[in-house]
Design an enzyme around this catalytic site. Structure first.
Site, PDB file in Angstrom:
ATOM      1  N   PRO A  22       0.792  -1.220   0.000  1.00  0.00           N
ATOM      2  CA  PRO A  22       0.000   0.000   0.000  1.00  0.00           C
ATOM      3  C   PRO A  22       0.830   1.277   0.000  1.00  0.00           C
ATOM      4  O   PRO A  22       1.867   1.369   0.652  1.00  0.00           O
ATOM      5  CB  PRO A  22      -0.823  -0.104   1.289  1.00  0.00           C
ATOM      6  CG  PRO A  22      -0.089  -1.054   2.151  1.00  0.00           C
ATOM      7  CD  PRO A  22       0.592  -2.010   1.218  1.00  0.00           C
ATOM      8  N   ASN A  23       0.342   2.207  -0.775  1.00  0.00           N
ATOM      9  CA  ASN A  23       0.852   3.574  -0.891  1.00  0.00           C
ATOM     10  C   ASN A  23       2.175   3.680  -1.632  1.00  0.00           C
ATOM     11  O   ASN A  23       2.648   4.791  -1.878  1.00  0.00           O
ATOM     12  CB  ASN A  23       0.953   4.252   0.490  1.00  0.00           C
ATOM     13  CG  ASN A  23      -0.379   4.292   1.184  1.00  0.00           C
ATOM     14  OD1 ASN A  23      -1.364   4.736   0.599  1.00  0.00           O
ATOM     15  ND2 ASN A  23      -0.441   3.800   2.403  1.00  0.00           N
TER      16      ASN A  23
ATOM     17  N   ARG B 118       4.860  11.018  -2.534  1.00  0.00           N
ATOM     18  CA  ARG B 118       4.569  10.880  -1.106  1.00  0.00           C
ATOM     19  C   ARG B 118       5.829  11.071  -0.273  1.00  0.00           C
ATOM     20  O   ARG B 118       6.820  10.387  -0.474  1.00  0.00           O
ATOM     21  CB  ARG B 118       4.010   9.482  -0.853  1.00  0.00           C
ATOM     22  CG  ARG B 118       3.800   9.167   0.593  1.00  0.00           C
ATOM     23  CD  ARG B 118       3.398   7.709   0.777  1.00  0.00           C
ATOM     24  NE  ARG B 118       3.310   7.412   2.195  1.00  0.00           N
ATOM     25  CZ  ARG B 118       3.614   6.245   2.721  1.00  0.00           C
ATOM     26  NH1 ARG B 118       4.039   5.263   1.959  1.00  0.00           N
ATOM     27  NH2 ARG B 118       3.517   6.057   4.001  1.00  0.00           N
TER      28      ARG B 118
ATOM     29  N   HIS C 193      12.551  -2.528   2.737  1.00  0.00           N
ATOM     30  CA  HIS C 193      11.966  -1.235   3.098  1.00  0.00           C
ATOM     31  C   HIS C 193      12.905  -0.138   2.634  1.00  0.00           C
ATOM     32  O   HIS C 193      14.125  -0.259   2.774  1.00  0.00           O
ATOM     33  CB  HIS C 193      11.716  -1.128   4.605  1.00  0.00           C
ATOM     34  CG  HIS C 193      10.746  -2.147   5.090  1.00  0.00           C
ATOM     35  ND1 HIS C 193       9.393  -2.021   4.898  1.00  0.00           N
ATOM     36  CD2 HIS C 193      10.948  -3.332   5.711  1.00  0.00           C
ATOM     37  CE1 HIS C 193       8.794  -3.088   5.394  1.00  0.00           C
ATOM     38  NE2 HIS C 193       9.715  -3.900   5.893  1.00  0.00           N
TER      39      HIS C 193
ATOM     40  N   ARG D 298      11.979   5.057  12.831  1.00  0.00           N
ATOM     41  CA  ARG D 298      10.663   5.693  12.700  1.00  0.00           C
ATOM     42  C   ARG D 298       9.774   5.320  13.888  1.00  0.00           C
ATOM     43  O   ARG D 298      10.253   4.857  14.906  1.00  0.00           O
ATOM     44  CB  ARG D 298      10.064   5.298  11.347  1.00  0.00           C
ATOM     45  CG  ARG D 298      10.965   5.796  10.199  1.00  0.00           C
ATOM     46  CD  ARG D 298      10.424   5.493   8.847  1.00  0.00           C
ATOM     47  NE  ARG D 298       9.161   6.215   8.639  1.00  0.00           N
ATOM     48  CZ  ARG D 298       8.314   5.900   7.659  1.00  0.00           C
ATOM     49  NH1 ARG D 298       8.587   4.915   6.829  1.00  0.00           N
ATOM     50  NH2 ARG D 298       7.201   6.586   7.510  1.00  0.00           N
TER      51      ARG D 298
ATOM     52  N   ALA E  97       2.915  -0.726   5.044  1.00  0.00           N
ATOM     53  CA  ALA E  97       2.334  -0.782   6.386  1.00  0.00           C
ATOM     54  C   ALA E  97       1.806  -2.170   6.739  1.00  0.00           C
ATOM     55  O   ALA E  97       1.723  -2.513   7.925  1.00  0.00           O
ATOM     56  CB  ALA E  97       1.228   0.261   6.524  1.00  0.00           C
TER      57      ALA E  97
ATOM     58  N   TYR F  15      11.033   9.035   1.257  1.00  0.00           N
ATOM     59  CA  TYR F  15      11.031   8.049   0.177  1.00  0.00           C
ATOM     60  C   TYR F  15      11.716   8.514  -1.102  1.00  0.00           C
ATOM     61  O   TYR F  15      11.835   7.741  -2.047  1.00  0.00           O
ATOM     62  CB  TYR F  15       9.585   7.632  -0.140  1.00  0.00           C
ATOM     63  CG  TYR F  15       8.886   7.012   1.053  1.00  0.00           C
ATOM     64  CD1 TYR F  15       9.224   5.739   1.488  1.00  0.00           C
ATOM     65  CD2 TYR F  15       7.908   7.706   1.750  1.00  0.00           C
ATOM     66  CE1 TYR F  15       8.593   5.166   2.575  1.00  0.00           C
ATOM     67  CE2 TYR F  15       7.275   7.149   2.839  1.00  0.00           C
ATOM     68  CZ  TYR F  15       7.622   5.872   3.249  1.00  0.00           C
ATOM     69  OH  TYR F  15       6.999   5.308   4.336  1.00  0.00           O
TER      70      TYR F  15
ATOM     71  N   ASN G  65       8.079  -5.435  -0.536  1.00  0.00           N
ATOM     72  CA  ASN G  65       7.912  -4.284   0.336  1.00  0.00           C
ATOM     73  C   ASN G  65       6.415  -4.200   0.606  1.00  0.00           C
ATOM     74  O   ASN G  65       5.658  -3.665  -0.194  1.00  0.00           O
ATOM     75  CB  ASN G  65       8.430  -2.997  -0.314  1.00  0.00           C
ATOM     76  CG  ASN G  65       8.355  -1.808   0.615  1.00  0.00           C
ATOM     77  OD1 ASN G  65       7.641  -1.838   1.613  1.00  0.00           O
ATOM     78  ND2 ASN G  65       9.077  -0.757   0.283  1.00  0.00           N
TER      79      ASN G  65
ATOM     80  N   GLU H 264      12.383  -9.376   2.425  1.00  0.00           N
ATOM     81  CA  GLU H 264      11.621  -8.211   2.880  1.00  0.00           C
ATOM     82  C   GLU H 264      12.473  -6.962   2.666  1.00  0.00           C
ATOM     83  O   GLU H 264      13.648  -6.934   3.050  1.00  0.00           O
ATOM     84  CB  GLU H 264      11.291  -8.371   4.359  1.00  0.00           C
ATOM     85  CG  GLU H 264      10.564  -7.205   4.966  1.00  0.00           C
ATOM     86  CD  GLU H 264      10.328  -7.366   6.462  1.00  0.00           C
ATOM     87  OE1 GLU H 264       9.947  -6.356   7.085  1.00  0.00           O
ATOM     88  OE2 GLU H 264      10.528  -8.465   7.015  1.00  0.00           O
TER      89      GLU H 264
END
Length: 137
Positions: free
Chosen positions: A10-11, A18, A98, A105, A75, A23, A72, A96
């Site tokens: 998502p996103n 964004r 990111h 964070r 969330a 990012y 990735n 995985e």
């Protein structure tokens, strides 16, 4: 030729727009074209969805026929037991990834339901995290 798919959650379709301070300003599609040029001997494909069930379905679709998955999950990394279980249920190794260092964070981003079932975890190297994952296969 190795078959590797990058799956974004998502996103991540908003990369380049964004929160560029976290990012970056590059769209994922532009970065993906660079990756394909850099790795001509790898059959790279890409999938993105904002929907948890669609990500699980894609993992099931590729989980027995691809050489690697770069995931990735955004969330969903921190909330989706279902995605973690899907990774556990397939044969294809999953790395995985990111873009940001999730440990620098918010605290809720320190938990991953993917990591226990992943081949490895790469985080905090910006878009280069994807390339590092491809190199691991």
């Amino acid at each position: 030729m190795k078959k590797i798919i990058i799956i974004n959650g998502p996103n991540l379709n908003l990369l380049g727009k964004r929160e560029p301070e976290i990012y970056g300003s590059l769209t994922f599609q532009d970065y993906f074209e660079t990756l394909k040029s850099k790795y001509p001997n790898v059959e790279l494909s890409y999938y993105q969805s904002n929907v948890e069930g669609e990500l699980i379905n894609k993992l099931h679709d590729v989980g027995f026929s691809f050489d690697g998955v770069v995931l990735n999950a955004g969330a969903y990394t921190h909330t989706s037991i279902g995605i973690g279980d899907a990774i556990k249920g397939i044969e294809t190794p999953v790395v995985e990834v990111h873009i940001s260092n999730t440990f620098s964070r918010e605290e809720f981003r320190h938990q991953s339901y993917i990591s226990p079932n992943a081949k490895g975890v790469i985080l905090g190297f910006g878009m280069q995290s994807y390339e590092l994952a491809i190199q691991s296969f």
